[in-house]
Design a protein around this motif. Structure first.
Motif, PDB file in Angstrom:
ATOM      1  N   MET A 125      40.307  50.388  39.754  1.00 41.25           N
ATOM      2  CA  MET A 125      40.160  49.751  40.918  1.00 41.25           C
ATOM      3  C   MET A 125      40.056  48.382  40.532  1.00 41.25           C
ATOM      4  O   MET A 125      39.832  47.682  39.557  1.00 41.25           O
ATOM      5  CB  MET A 125      38.643  49.897  41.252  1.00 41.25           C
ATOM      6  N   THR A 126      40.810  47.488  41.552  1.00 41.08           N
ATOM      7  CA  THR A 126      41.084  45.983  41.376  1.00 41.08           C
ATOM      8  C   THR A 126      39.865  45.324  42.304  1.00 41.08           C
ATOM      9  O   THR A 126      39.165  46.008  43.074  1.00 41.08           O
ATOM     10  CB  THR A 126      42.455  45.658  41.874  1.00 41.08           C
ATOM     11  N   SER A 127      39.808  44.136  42.098  1.00 41.17           N
ATOM     12  CA  SER A 127      38.814  43.336  42.823  1.00 41.17           C
ATOM     13  C   SER A 127      39.190  43.429  44.210  1.00 41.17           C
ATOM     14  O   SER A 127      38.008  43.309  44.940  1.00 41.17           O
ATOM     15  CB  SER A 127      38.739  41.860  42.345  1.00 41.17           C
ATOM     16  N   LEU A 128      40.239  43.771  44.708  1.00 38.05           N
ATOM     17  CA  LEU A 128      40.473  43.852  46.113  1.00 38.05           C
ATOM     18  C   LEU A 128      39.922  45.146  46.771  1.00 38.05           C
ATOM     19  O   LEU A 128      39.845  45.285  47.940  1.00 38.05           O
ATOM     20  CB  LEU A 128      41.919  43.860  46.320  1.00 38.05           C
ATOM     21  N   GLN A 129      39.703  46.096  45.905  1.00 39.37           N
ATOM     22  CA  GLN A 129      39.161  47.333  46.318  1.00 39.37           C
ATOM     23  C   GLN A 129      37.504  47.381  46.135  1.00 39.37           C
ATOM     24  O   GLN A 129      37.114  48.426  46.422  1.00 39.37           O
ATOM     25  CB  GLN A 129      39.755  48.486  45.582  1.00 39.37           C
ATOM     26  N   ALA A 130      36.891  46.211  45.599  1.00 41.89           N
ATOM     27  CA  ALA A 130      35.638  46.420  45.450  1.00 41.89           C
ATOM     28  C   ALA A 130      34.575  46.297  46.716  1.00 41.89           C
ATOM     29  O   ALA A 130      35.259  45.618  47.662  1.00 41.89           O
ATOM     30  CB  ALA A 130      35.110  45.341  44.690  1.00 41.89           C
ATOM     31  N   ILE A 131      33.692  47.009  47.119  1.00 39.60           N
ATOM     32  CA  ILE A 131      32.991  46.901  48.025  1.00 39.60           C
ATOM     33  C   ILE A 131      32.022  45.690  48.248  1.00 39.60           C
ATOM     34  O   ILE A 131      31.898  45.067  49.156  1.00 39.60           O
ATOM     35  CB  ILE A 131      31.921  48.250  48.242  1.00 39.60           C
ATOM     36  N   SER A 132      31.299  45.391  46.910  1.00 41.48           N
ATOM     37  CA  SER A 132      30.709  44.508  46.993  1.00 41.48           C
ATOM     38  C   SER A 132      31.432  43.162  46.414  1.00 41.48           C
ATOM     39  O   SER A 132      32.097  43.187  45.612  1.00 41.48           O
ATOM     40  CB  SER A 132      29.431  44.682  45.757  1.00 41.48           C
ATOM     41  N   PRO A 133      31.208  41.910  47.264  1.00 41.01           N
ATOM     42  CA  PRO A 133      31.970  40.698  46.876  1.00 41.01           C
ATOM     43  C   PRO A 133      31.495  40.183  45.415  1.00 41.01           C
ATOM     44  O   PRO A 133      32.277  39.582  44.936  1.00 41.01           O
ATOM     45  CB  PRO A 133      31.467  39.799  47.828  1.00 41.01           C
ATOM     46  N   ILE A 134      30.539  40.651  44.858  1.00 37.96           N
ATOM     47  CA  ILE A 134      30.180  40.197  43.442  1.00 37.96           C
ATOM     48  C   ILE A 134      31.036  40.811  42.592  1.00 37.96           C
ATOM     49  O   ILE A 134      31.156  40.237  41.272  1.00 37.96           O
ATOM     50  CB  ILE A 134      28.749  40.127  43.089  1.00 37.96           C
ATOM     51  N   ASP A 135      31.557  42.002  42.662  1.00 38.67           N
ATOM     52  CA  ASP A 135      32.294  42.488  41.834  1.00 38.67           C
ATOM     53  C   ASP A 135      33.990  42.442  42.487  1.00 38.67           C
ATOM     54  O   ASP A 135      34.886  42.743  41.785  1.00 38.67           O
ATOM     55  CB  ASP A 135      32.081  44.135  42.026  1.00 38.67           C
ATOM     56  N   GLY A 136      34.086  41.918  43.550  1.00 45.56           N
ATOM     57  CA  GLY A 136      35.277  41.517  44.115  1.00 45.56           C
ATOM     58  C   GLY A 136      35.817  40.093  43.963  1.00 45.56           C
ATOM     59  O   GLY A 136      36.160  39.464  43.196  1.00 45.56           O
ATOM     60  N   ARG A 137      35.547  39.413  45.288  1.00 43.86           N
ATOM     61  CA  ARG A 137      36.049  38.173  45.292  1.00 43.86           C
ATOM     62  C   ARG A 137      35.297  37.302  44.503  1.00 43.86           C
ATOM     63  O   ARG A 137      36.080  36.334  44.019  1.00 43.86           O
ATOM     64  CB  ARG A 137      35.506  37.664  46.920  1.00 43.86           C
TER      65      ARG A 137
END
Length: 445
Positions: free
Chosen positions: A1-13
């Motif tokens: 999973m990449t940050s682009l696929q994270a549901i939560s922004p704290i694990d994504g953006r």
């Protein structure tokens, strides 16, 4: 999973800002902390002199501690595979450690892993331990960085006069540095409270009474052992007596304190945002940045807005955690288990908020000309000073006299104030004293 696929922004953006929390609040981190508690508990049993463990030498402790000190993602995945069979996360940790005992020639002592414990003896030590270390190694350094910046700004701007606003209206002048200092002191006061909140842990068996321990070894003082283990080996506060779970009262107190700190910073964000909107601050422009997709001229205070939003989310979660965790049916229900897994989320949003506020503060450029312009436009604010001196001199109805001057629709300026002073029935010495008062120097102590 990449940050682009994270549901939560704290694990994504925002994953780059929350990465330091991974070692404390991720699933892998929780598993590692559980392994650590199990290993340290086994070592404590050896040190306490259980007859069946008397042949284990201290030289084995290093091998035992390697199990958690060298814990890897592969180890965490192995435990997750075991959990597919056990359908119990803590039992999977126990089986994992039993396998490790074969490798360090401790096979015959396997049954003293998790001896007499329930899963909450592990969870209710692992989680507060992770919070304690996250606070020490991530939270406090981040807050102190922000506090240090505010202290520098308070010092840099200590002599900058500024029109105050109460109820949104022009009010008695202040100094910009002093207004920043208000937030410094508020934060420091709350940080003192943080230091007094224990990181409490439960350790006492299925319903908190050391039943299994006592029936196996009735002559051992298990309450004393539990306190020594939790406070000595783990550096936590031992809650006793408890039910199957820790009360979470101290944890709730911590979350309330963190929420107050976030609220203070959120208040700062809104004030700075307002000063930017009043043009008291410009913002450093970074080449290539776009302030608006439609309006090329805009440089928006986005960092303070970002912080405000993230701190708001963090506070909503901290509030729920503080209200929910101390409540459990009878000796225990399972609702705390799933809620505890979300603790890293408000910490993550808090860290993003701190980072954004600090970034915004570093971009501020003081616009002294605008601050002085607003002071010059609001000579009416010196009316308070004039009427106070007139009170001192026993002048009749000074408040009413100034009210008559200032609450008209006519513009009050330096000249009108000067003319008012000259027509007062006071000595020339008092008039001279009054004439020295300006919006720029009427800033108090």
């Amino acid at each position: 999973m990449t940050s682009l696929q994270a549901i939560s922004p704290i694990d994504g953006r925002y994953s780059s800002k929350t990465k330091p929390l991974v070692d404390y609040f991720s699933e892998q981190a929780l598993i590692k902390y559980r392994v650590r508690v199990e290993i340290e508990y086994f070592i404590a049993l050896v040190e306490h002199g259980l007859p069946q463990l008397k042949d284990i030498s201290e030289s084995k402790f290093q091998d035992l501690r390697k199990i958690y000190n060298e814990f890897s993602s592969r180890d965490a995945q192995e435990i997750k595979e075991i959990e597919k069979t056990t359908n119990h996360d803590v039992k999977a940790v126990e089986y994992f450690i039993k396998d490790k005992f074969d490798n360090i020639e401790l096979s015959e002592y396997k049954e003293f892993i998790h001896f007499g414990l329930t899963s909450q003896d592990i969870n209710n030590t692992a989680v507060p331990l992770s919070i304690k270390e996250a606070m020490e190694e991530v939270y406090h350094p981040a807050l102190e960085d922000l506090l240090e910046k505010l202290e520098h700004l308070a010092q840099d701007w200590k002599d900058i006069p500024m029109l105050a606003r109460t109820h949104g209206q022009p009010a008695t002048p202040t100094r910009l540095g002093k207004e920043i200092k208000v937030f410094v002191v508020r934060l420091k006061e709350q940080m003192k409270f943080l230091q007094d909140i224990p990181n409490a842990a439960k350790f006492g068996g299925a319903t908190g009474n050391f039943n299994a321990h006592k029936v196996a070894y009735p002559h051992i003082n298990w309450k004393s052992f539990g306190k020594d283990f939790v406070q000595g080996s783990l550096g936590l506060h031992h809650s006793f007596p408890t039910t199957q779970i820790e009360h979470y009262d101290h944890m709730a107190s911590l979350f309330d304190a963190l929420k107050r700190i976030n609220t203070i910073i959120l208040d700062l964000d809104k004030d700075i945002w307002s000063y930017v909107s009043m043009d008291y601050f410009k913002q450093k422009i970074k080449k290539g940045e776009v302030g608006s997709s439609a309006m090329p001229h805009k440089v928006n205070p986005i960092d303070f807005e970002n912080s405000e939003g993230n701190l708001g989310i963090a506070n909503a979660l901290f509030e729920h955690l503080a209200a929910k965790l101390p409540v459990s049916r009878l000796q225990r229900d399972l609702t705390d288990s799933t809620v505890l897994r979300t603790i890293g989320v408000p910490f993550g949003h808090t860290l993003i908020g701190f980072s954004s506020t600090l970034k915004g503060l570093n971009k501020l450029l003081l616009n002294e000309a605008k601050l002085n312009e607003d002071l010059e436009k609001n000579w009416a604010v010196v009316a308070e000073a004039i009427q106070t001196i007139l009170r001192r001199e026993g002048y009749p109805n000074p408040y009413e006299a100034l009210k008559g001057l200032t609450r008209t629709n006519e513009k009050i300026n330096k000249d009108s104030i000067s003319q008012f002073i000259e027509q007062l029935d006071v000595s020339e010495e008092i008039k001279e004293e009054l004439q020295q008062i300006t919006p720029q120097n009427y800033t108090g102590i």
